[in-house]
Design an enzyme around this catalytic site. Sequence first.
Site, PDB file in Angstrom:
ATOM      1  N   HIS A 108       0.837  -1.201   0.000  1.00  0.00           N
ATOM      2  CA  HIS A 108       0.000   0.000   0.000  1.00  0.00           C
ATOM      3  C   HIS A 108       0.868   1.246   0.000  1.00  0.00           C
ATOM      4  CE1 HIS A 108      -2.129   3.276   2.304  1.00  0.00           C
ATOM      5  NE2 HIS A 108      -2.893   3.133   1.228  1.00  0.00           N
ATOM      6  N   SER A 109       0.563   2.215  -0.857  1.00  0.00           N
ATOM      7  CA  SER A 109       1.203   3.521  -0.893  1.00  0.00           C
ATOM      8  C   SER A 109       2.727   3.370  -1.017  1.00  0.00           C
ATOM      9  CB  SER A 109       0.801   4.318   0.348  1.00  0.00           C
ATOM     10  OG  SER A 109       1.151   5.670   0.218  1.00  0.00           O
ATOM     11  N   TYR A 110       3.499   3.926  -0.072  1.00  0.00           N
ATOM     12  CA  TYR A 110       4.957   3.760  -0.109  1.00  0.00           C
ATOM     13  C   TYR A 110       5.350   2.287  -0.080  1.00  0.00           C
ATOM     14  CZ  TYR A 110       9.697   3.564   1.829  1.00  0.00           C
ATOM     15  OH  TYR A 110      11.016   3.252   2.070  1.00  0.00           O
ATOM     16  N   GLY A 112       4.217   0.085  -1.836  1.00  0.00           N
ATOM     17  CA  GLY A 112       4.320  -0.363  -3.224  1.00  0.00           C
ATOM     18  C   GLY A 112       5.734  -0.233  -3.755  1.00  0.00           C
ATOM     19  N   HIS A 256      -7.472   7.172  -0.109  1.00  0.00           N
ATOM     20  CA  HIS A 256      -6.135   6.573  -0.145  1.00  0.00           C
ATOM     21  C   HIS A 256      -6.068   5.237   0.587  1.00  0.00           C
ATOM     22  CE1 HIS A 256      -1.842   6.570  -0.738  1.00  0.00           C
ATOM     23  NE2 HIS A 256      -1.601   6.519   0.567  1.00  0.00           N
TER      24      HIS A 256
END
Length: 278
Positions: A108-110, A112, A256
């Site tokens: 998820h997010s960073y 990734g 998000h």
Amino acid sequence: MNHTPRRSPWRRTAWAALTVGALLLGGSSLASAEPQTHRGEIAKPTVVLVHGAWADASGFAGVATALQTAGYPVREFANPLRSLTADSGALGAYLQQRTDGPVILVGHSYGGAVITDAALSDPDVRALVYIDAFVPDEGESVNDLLGRQDPVDPTQVFDVVANPGAPEGVVDLYLKDAVFPVVFANGLSRAKQTQLLASQRPLATPALGEPSGEPGWKTLPSWYVMGTEDHIISPELQRFMAQRAGAKITSVSAGHLAMVARPDVVTATILQADRATR
């Protein structure tokens, strides 16, 4: 009247020490045990969930429960959030020492960016699933990707906290209280926003600026869940990264934190990745 002899505390302590020693030395059969399946059954992959910045693994609670109910082994990696090199290296070591058999990485997010860099460190990784995530190419940083969006004033977004043990110039970034619910946790209940705000973990500045290494998505199949109401990574940037990686895209009406708002969609995407790579 017969009494069963009681084992002395010293003997119990010695037995525990010997047991731990055997495990550490690899002498126990537990250390090399393979996952057991019924005859003819294909072992389910271990799903490793990697959270991003300003979060912890609890954001994946709904997804983890659904996967475990379906019989999948689940690991929730505690992302250090220190630097892309260190974090992906830590994940690589974790995969090699804490998993056996096929693995699906979910970031998820960073997170990734972290799974992108760590994926090729373990040949057992067979699929990547991105959730509202950064998907960098080789030599590209998170800041480079954010540069494709409208610029923001960092002083209006972050609280900066010095870390005495960090290298010179490295600081920790927290999302400001006023920013967190509107930008990071939009679409969630007020109670959930408050809970997540209280537990946010900081991101060290090198995590944003370090360039990515060889990306796993160039050789591994990938899937992408895109929150259409995301205020951290715009849907346009998400689509660009997902298409560049050749990922199969699922759009969901969420902010998000799509795995919090719609764990059913995220879980279904992970199951799709499993079926497609068996």
